[in-house]
Write an enzyme that holds these catalytic residues in place. Structure first.
Site, short mmCIF file in Angstrom:
data_model
loop_
_atom_site.label_atom_id
_atom_site.label_comp_id
_atom_site.label_asym_id
_atom_site.label_seq_id
_atom_site.Cartn_x
_atom_site.Cartn_y
_atom_site.Cartn_z
CG ASN A 208 56.54 27.34 48.81
OD1 ASN A 208 55.38 26.98 48.62
ND2 ASN A 208 57.07 28.38 48.18
CD GLU A 211 56.20 26.40 45.27
OE1 GLU A 211 56.63 27.29 44.51
OE2 GLU A 211 56.93 25.54 45.82
CG ASP A 278 65.93 29.68 42.47
OD1 ASP A 278 64.98 28.93 42.16
OD2 ASP A 278 66.00 30.87 42.14
#
Length: 510
Positions: A208, A211, A278
């Protein structure tokens, strides 16, 4: 060929794909309750947990695998668990989700468990039980052996790094990536932490924005920052692809092309972003495993993420939900849900896709003239008996033959439009006969549903459904609701108004 038609066989292709997840397994535990007072012991809320309201879900790498299984893939997971009660619960959840369990027990570590105390839809506190230290060399060897044993049978591999110690060693991660490259298995990584050198050579990394900023060591405020930062990171690490998830700004996919593929977010109300990453990596890997182009796979992953952020807590996307979203988005359908209405030929085609994904088909039927709470309750109960609900709907002509010339009150197109607008209904199919016997024989549902005011032996189609191993279910009905009663009340009200006019109660012209 329309954009949607290129996805028409995706469900079947996903059902033939096998994806292995390696990473940090977690058990998510939820206590559900209400807050009605403050504790006299300390200034904290008292959560009164509802009786029986303690639920468990797969978290971390387990949630990635659950998403794969929900999409219809063959999913397998390799991760570390302790020798404790939480490990038993986690293994039970894997079995229930039809996930191949290749977990390795490590007596020196507890099963990572996150316990959330919930008051309504609000999380009050989270309790974490974990050991985030790096795994020992001997344990790394056990994991690597398990991975290499499975690689000949998988179409893609996902490394799910949650920073819980599984991937602390650069050498260990690089050994897995080299093995995947050697076997021509694409490897996808959900990253964690500041140092991404350990991910070098992966097929795709899916950070993301936060990150990405951490790894790049610089702030990314907009596309003018994003593009050079992402390009440089992809080049330095030797990644084939870099997919950056940007929340409400959508996604950006970076490959060899000069310009990135910018994917707009699907507009919907956001309840919880937990587990969205996920879902993205699972859907992306699953689609690439079928042979789909990366840009198309990223678009499907974006649609899947749009579904799960509309739910509370960590949820795995289901192929049935994703298929519906793709049918709307890819064909640019209007907000109307009339696309759910199908003739027998189209219904059979949709059923074939659903069955390839091993979905249970539920069927019920009726006139559904003046939809009321009794109808809604029956449909809701029926839908929760399986994965898809088909409603057989009497045509206007068949209703007139059954109930007289004054019925139906609403024409067929209106009745179909109302039914198809219900979330529980996946498809509406008209039938012109007085009973749905022929339609049941053509569609062959797994479960045939009627209200509990029927006797099972009197349900039309019972013998057909049971002949191929299906079953008949009777569901509860709400008392005091019927179309006939509503029609009589409307008729009585109309008569009173007419009598009022005849007796001079309506003012005449001046």
């Amino acid at each position: 060929m329309s954009a949607a038609s290129s996805y028409s066989h995706l469900g079947g292709q996903l059902a033939r794909a096998t994806v292995l997840v390696v990473g940090d397994l977690m058990l998510d535990c939820y206590y559900w309750g209400d807050v009605r007072r403050i504790s006299p012991e300390a200034p904290v809320p008292v959560v009164k947990v509802n009786v029986g309201e303690k639920t468990f879900r797969l978290g971390g790498a387990g949630n990635v695998a659950a998403n794969l299984s929900g999409l219809g893939c063959t999913a397998a997971v390799i991760g570390l668990i302790g020798e404790d009660a939480a490990s038993v619960q986690l293994k039970d959840l894997l079995a229930a989700a039809n996930i191949q369990d290749r977990c390795l027990a490590d007596a020196g570590r507890p099963t990572t468990t996150k316990t959330r105390i919930m008051a309504g839809k609000q999380q009050v506190v989270r309790l974490d039980e974990e050991d985030g230290s790096g795994i020992k060399a001997q344990t790394q060897e056990r994991v690597l052996e398990a991975v290499e044993a499975m690689l000949p049978d998988v179409d893609a591999l996902i490394l799910s790094d949650y920073g819980k110690g599984m991937f602390g060693s650069i050498e260990f991660i690089q050994a897995i990536i080299r093995s995947c490259r050697r076997m021509a298995v694409p490897v996808f990584i959900d990253p964690k932490g500041r140092d991404w050198n350990r991910y070098a050579g992966a097929t795709c990394v899916t950070p993301n924005t936060a990150e990405l900023e951490l790894a790049a060591g610089t702030e990314v405020r907009g596309e003018s920052d994003l593009i050079p930062v992402a390009r440089d990171l992809r080049r330095r690490l030797g990644l084939d692809w870099l997919l950056v998830t940007r929340g409400p700004k959508g996604m950006a996919l970076f490959g060899d092309d000069a310009s990135p593929v910018m994917i707009a977010a699907r507009a919907r109300e956001v309840f919880d972003v937990s587990g969205a990453g996920d879902t993205v990596i699972a859907t992306l890997a699953a689609c690439v495993a079928t042979g789909m182009r990366f840009a198309d796979a990223a678009g499907v992953a974006n649609a899947a993420a749009g579904i799960v952020v509309g739910k509370l807590g960590t949820w795995a996307v289901r192929w049935s939900e994703l298929e519906d979203a793709l049918m709307v988005e890819m064909e640019k359908r209007p907000a109307s849900t009339l696309w759910k209405v199908a003739d027998v030929e189209e219904a059979s085609a949709r059923l074939s896709r659903w069955r390839l994904a091993e979905q249970r088909i539920v069927f019920t039927n009726g006139c559904f003239d003046l939809l009321h709470p009794g109808h809604v309750s029956l449909l809701h109960q029926a839908r929760h008996l399986g994965d898809r609900l088909i409603v057989g709907l009497n045509t206007d002509a068949s209703i007139r033959r059954l109930k007289g010339e004054q019925r139906p009150i609403l024409p067929g197109n209106d009745r179909a439009a109302i039914l198809s607008a219900l979330e529980d209904v996946d498809m509406v199919v008209f039938f012109d006969e007085e009973t749905p016997l022929d339609l049941i024989g053509q569609l062959k549902p797994d479960i045939l549903v009627k209200g509990a005011d029927y006797r099972i032996d009197d349900v039309v189609g019972k013998s057909i459904v049971e002949s191929y191993g299906g079953r008949v279910c009777l569901v509860d009905i709400l008392k005091g609701h019927s179309t006939t009663a509503i029609a009589r009340k409307l008729s009585a009200n109309g008569t009173k108004k007419e009598e009022g006019v005849n007796h001079g109660h309506q003012p005449g012209p001046a």
